[in-house]
Motif scaffolding. Structure first.
Motif, short mmCIF file in Angstrom:
data_model
loop_
_atom_site.label_atom_id
_atom_site.label_comp_id
_atom_site.label_asym_id
_atom_site.label_seq_id
_atom_site.Cartn_x
_atom_site.Cartn_y
_atom_site.Cartn_z
N MET A 45 0.85 -1.20 0.00
CA MET A 45 0.00 0.00 0.00
C MET A 45 0.88 1.25 0.00
N PRO A 46 0.69 2.17 -0.95
CA PRO A 46 1.53 3.37 -1.01
C PRO A 46 1.46 4.18 0.29
N GLU A 47 2.57 4.76 0.65
CA GLU A 47 2.63 5.53 1.90
C GLU A 47 1.66 6.71 1.88
N SER A 48 1.46 7.30 0.69
CA SER A 48 0.53 8.43 0.60
C SER A 48 -0.89 8.02 0.95
N VAL A 49 -1.28 6.85 0.51
CA VAL A 49 -2.61 6.34 0.85
C VAL A 49 -2.71 6.13 2.34
N ARG A 50 -1.71 5.48 2.89
CA ARG A 50 -1.71 5.20 4.32
C ARG A 50 -1.81 6.50 5.13
N GLU A 51 -1.02 7.46 4.75
CA GLU A 51 -1.01 8.74 5.46
C GLU A 51 -2.36 9.44 5.43
N ARG A 52 -2.96 9.45 4.24
CA ARG A 52 -4.27 10.12 4.13
C ARG A 52 -5.33 9.45 4.97
N LEU A 53 -5.32 8.12 4.95
CA LEU A 53 -6.33 7.39 5.72
C LEU A 53 -6.20 7.71 7.20
N ILE A 54 -4.97 7.68 7.67
CA ILE A 54 -4.76 7.91 9.10
C ILE A 54 -5.17 9.31 9.50
N ARG A 55 -4.85 10.27 8.66
CA ARG A 55 -5.21 11.64 8.99
C ARG A 55 -6.72 11.86 8.95
N ALA A 56 -7.38 11.20 7.99
CA ALA A 56 -8.84 11.37 7.90
C ALA A 56 -9.55 10.72 9.08
N GLY A 57 -9.09 9.54 9.48
CA GLY A 57 -9.73 8.85 10.60
C GLY A 57 -10.82 7.90 10.12
N SER A 58 -11.10 6.87 10.95
CA SER A 58 -12.01 5.80 10.53
C SER A 58 -13.44 6.29 10.34
N ALA A 59 -13.89 7.25 11.13
CA ALA A 59 -15.27 7.71 11.00
C ALA A 59 -15.49 8.42 9.68
N THR A 60 -14.55 9.27 9.29
CA THR A 60 -14.67 9.98 8.01
C THR A 60 -14.57 9.00 6.84
N VAL A 61 -13.64 8.06 6.94
CA VAL A 61 -13.52 7.06 5.88
C VAL A 61 -14.83 6.28 5.74
N ALA A 62 -15.45 5.95 6.86
CA ALA A 62 -16.74 5.23 6.80
C ALA A 62 -17.79 6.06 6.07
N ASN A 63 -17.76 7.36 6.27
CA ASN A 63 -18.69 8.24 5.54
C ASN A 63 -18.49 8.14 4.03
N MET A 64 -17.22 8.09 3.60
CA MET A 64 -16.94 8.00 2.16
C MET A 64 -17.48 6.68 1.60
N LEU A 65 -17.37 5.64 2.38
CA LEU A 65 -17.90 4.34 1.93
C LEU A 65 -19.42 4.37 1.89
N LEU A 66 -20.02 5.07 2.82
CA LEU A 66 -21.48 5.21 2.84
C LEU A 66 -21.96 5.88 1.55
N ARG A 67 -21.22 6.89 1.09
CA ARG A 67 -21.59 7.54 -0.16
C ARG A 67 -21.62 6.55 -1.33
N ARG A 68 -20.83 5.49 -1.23
CA ARG A 68 -20.79 4.48 -2.29
C ARG A 68 -21.78 3.35 -2.01
N GLY A 69 -22.66 3.56 -1.06
CA GLY A 69 -23.68 2.55 -0.78
C GLY A 69 -23.25 1.45 0.16
N LEU A 70 -22.07 1.57 0.74
CA LEU A 70 -21.60 0.55 1.67
C LEU A 70 -21.89 1.02 3.10
N ARG A 71 -22.86 0.36 3.72
CA ARG A 71 -23.37 0.85 5.00
C ARG A 71 -22.82 0.08 6.19
N ASN A 72 -22.12 -1.00 5.93
CA ASN A 72 -21.70 -1.87 7.03
C ASN A 72 -20.21 -2.13 6.94
#
Lengths: 238, 238, 238, 238, 238, 238
Positions: free
Chosen positions: C1-28
């Motif tokens: 996994m590229p370091e840039s991806v890793r860095e962005r994910l960590i900075r965004a946090g799991s709750a925000t990432v979950a929101n992005m997945l919700l926008r794609r119809g993934l609710r769980n």
């Protein structure tokens, strides 16, 4: 609710109706943990009237006060229209009864279609004897004011983890209780009746030894076979 | 709520206040399973303003619709008065968040005393950083519209199995959240402050090696000793 | 996994990432009931390697047999690649440990990014001391072979009620653990980083007393303000 | 209980001691769901003295009657010997407190080693301040007589799903509470101390990059290496 | 599986068979929370074929995709051999159905011995009507792809907290479902049949007023009486 | 217990008896989660004799040792007096059986009135066949010594969250099990019989279309109507 809609819903059954709602993106329409009080009882279908409970408080919820003519619990029993389903939000609590046998008898007399709660009932034996279709989570033998306080009629509520808006159509049978948004009831009833009719055809084919593949779920080819079977007068149907 | 009442309640603590309510026959005043979000956070005390959730429905609770200016969830955040405690009835569900860090920061800015839910919060880390006193059942990281729909403000609700009527006084600290019927707040605060003062005396006696018998709970004799200790200027008090 | 991806994910946090997945119809996508072992531990992000447990059987899962060089539990520890997150499907059971401190120390040495289980760990104190980021459901002090049998590596599994396919990217922090389908990781990381950056702007506005309405969630106007704030060099940012 | 036994148990830790009991065929010696009240509190080890609760009854368990000098709850506090661990069977109920801060202070003064309950405590903050090692299931803020009635001292009881016979040795630390049958305490302490010493050696080896295979669990070869390491004076040990 | 083995197992019953496994040190062979779908249904016995589910994902588990000919759920139905028991690992989830009535009818036609899941079924009424022996945890009315994704056939799985290896023999009746390691089936069947025969003798003795002491569990003397009763042609046997 | 008391209690039913206890301030008299083993089984009423279990330990609870003549479990079966109800405190555990069919047959022969446990039974089918009235929490198929150790007879115990003192009167029917403090049994029986008689009158009125208001709960006026109905010879009564 038109009798034709009611009839179709009952014949299709709650599981099939839930499938139709799933097609429309509604994934959470079946109440969790809510089961029929009596095995073999007739199903119920009708528009929802709601009663909301919150936890009781010893100074506000006394046995004496429970007898008052203003008591919303008993007003719910007296005012729920014939043909409607009384939906009781007991926030999942079986710490006290959402209903007893006297109330069930009165509802039956008044022509109410059924009762649903995510709490429980007392006098289960006597309630079954009234023949009123009922669903609940489990036995709740203690007197209502021990743990429940009726706070409002005809509000949007939750019941068994599903939203119920006044006027939504409830269908309850052996498989559980499904909540149909009011504006979708007619079209869902029609679609579900069609799906149920197809399932009759599929069941006959399976009884003859046919594989599920290419039959259930339906494919365009199997739908054509079904149409032919209908055209032939649905031979073999019970 | 007068500052003197607030001060006494906080000093007495939720467990002692619950004892005072028990003396009045109220046995169910402490929210079940509701804990502080942050260890060591300051306590909260204030009159309740309520927000009631019911389960969400995919067609009614979209991310887009959540942005509407009518949304009751955000109106609750904007309208809860300074000094009040926002009580959120999430019917015990941690399937989605009752509040996030942006809302917590806004409430803090607006001078709200604290937030209580029987659901949970997201962005726990960031919420703690705001310093806003919060209680909840457990982490609830999913976006609110996934599982929760705000249906009304300022109704009587249940939270953690306890009835909360608008205006009831909530006291939340390390030991939990207790709900005081509004008309009892002043007298309970006074009684609890007295009980807490007695407990200071009792703690000093225990530290000197005295037995619990005849000391705690109080007896008429030990109350007299306490009065003398007060008369002497409460020697030994920290 | 590229370091840039890793860095962005960590900075965004799991709750925000979950929101992005919700926008794609993934609710769980957020594991239920799974919490960090240590408050204040660093977050983890990395591709999933899986280990599946089933219940133990006394004749197959002995302490002696546990020492065998074929034992899949210890092979998981020895073979999980550096930078990966070891995901253990313990079917929610805390009847025995999914991992102990020796295993945690070994994983730490080998450069594994973290461990997640929907069961629990033993030697919690010593595991924290290794500094290895860990999430679990709760303490599970009994020896693994008492209740758990390792049956396979690198299968699709369930963990905390969420599907985990080998190679999916896991992000775990104070708010929980979110599972990102592998093919979505890069675009979700970018979107989440943008959302998190917007939240920095919104937090500053709220600290100045601005209302949530028209700010959070974002509107087209507030996004324009944000762009201007970025253009000005993000003034006020910590 | 000899100080040497106490010391070995504490150094080995509850998880290692549970392993030793497992070797003897005892698979159910760690209390389920029972956790330390305070993170970082010192461990406890000592012979058990028991107090058994049953559910309360409103006519038998009044606040007034709770003050009686015969009350078994307070007799338990006054009679538990120094160095013993008070084990409270609250049948898993957190509906009311098994203990409060006054009782904790008194036990601390009297030199009791610690308290364990499968219920919960009130005044958690103040109890932590006493420094008394305590374990419980979760917060239980309501006054004891609301839900608990003390019925007997020094009977065999269950606590957290484990049998506790008076005189059994309890060891409680960060990882939980393990119950050692009284006649096994000395030999288990010795075996556990040896296992813990081996784990020190293994931890040093892992820190140097060694694989788990052939090291942990121990093999005859690794035991020989360990003996050599001991002979060399345990180099590297903290 | 030989018919004689099947016959003995069914006559002995799952509780007695579990006792025989306990004698061999296997303490966890009965599925927890798994009950028959229909009271009074015939029992099932046969070698296990397994199907493993993990949680669904909205992009992978659509209603459309469910119709694919590759779908492992329906392959399980089509490929489970006659006389086998289909064991479905639904990780205890009743969030969606492990099976519906069409599948049950197909399995019945194909001569499968029965179905067991630690999830639940939909169309319970119609499934009962097929006469197929089924066990499950509770009603699960929602369509399978809402929450379940079939990931593999014929792996070792867990079901109801018990390990099931392909080929293990399952016996399910009114008392539950017991899992017999495949290599033990024949000897356990024989031993259980003997134990059940002894229980017939003991039941007759109890009906004549004999005490349990010296009769049940058996003693060497009572075994000799039993042998004599057998020699006399088992008088009184129904 | 006099036959007249027994008769009145059975005719009134457990829910009505619980109401009478509520009038006396006893709010927690109905066992939680405890249900009849057999639908349609006759009710039970009688004074309690108790048996207390604690968790088993592998060295103390062997199958061999279970056969000993001292075993308290089987002494409970042999010593429970005719007409009494055997109350088994299994601390809510269904991990092993509180009773099996041999024991049930023996109790039936000996004329015991019934059995209640907050654990469960094995051999449910065969137990029903004995006709012995039984209540439990749920199926518990594993042999008793796997998880339960009998520790004492005739102590005060808890069962289903309710205190049971030896000699208290238990009434169990379709609606559950209620515990009546021994000194209250006669007066409660009389009051409950009167309440039940009034309910017969009310049920007839409801069947004729009368509203609940002013009828149920009773008012002074409706009590007068009831008196007249009694005076007229209770016309319409089944």
């Amino acid at each position: 609710m038109p009798e034709s809609v009611r009839e179709r819903l009952i014949r299709a059954g709650s599981a099939t109706v839930a499938n139709m709602l799933l097609r429309r993106g509604l994934r959470n329409t079946v109440m969790a943990g809510v089961v029929p009080l009596a095995a073999g009882a007739p199903p119920m279908a009708g528009p929802a009237r709601t009663l909301r409970f919150i936890p009781a408080r010893e100074d506000l919820d006394t046995l004496a006060g429970y007898a008052s003519s203003e008591n919303l619990h008993r007003r719910a029993i007296e005012e729920c229209p014939p043909g409607a389903v009384l939906v009781i939000d007991a926030f999942g609590s079986t710490a006290a009864a959402s209903m007893g046998d006297m109330m069930a008898a009165r509802l039956r007399y008044r022509g109410v279609a059924g009762v649903v709660t995510d709490g429980g009932y007392r006098d289960a034996e006597a309630i079954r004897a009234t023949g009123l279709p009922c669903h609940h989570r489990g036995n709740a033998p203690k007197a209502t004011p021990i743990a429940l306080h009726p706070v409002a009629l005809d509000e949007p509520v939750g019941c068994g983890g599903v939203a119920v808006y006044p006027g939504d159509v409830l269908l309850g049978d052996e498989d559980g209780v499904v909540v149909i948004p009011r504006e979708l009831a007619a079209e869902v009833a029609e679609e579900a009746a069609d799906a149920a009719a197809y399932e009759e055809f599929a069941a006959l084919e399976i009884a003859r030894g046919r594989s599920l593949f290419g039959l259930f779920p339906a494919t365009p080819e199997s739908r054509r076979e079904y149409d032919q079977w209908v055209a032939r007068g649905r031979p073999g149907r019970k």
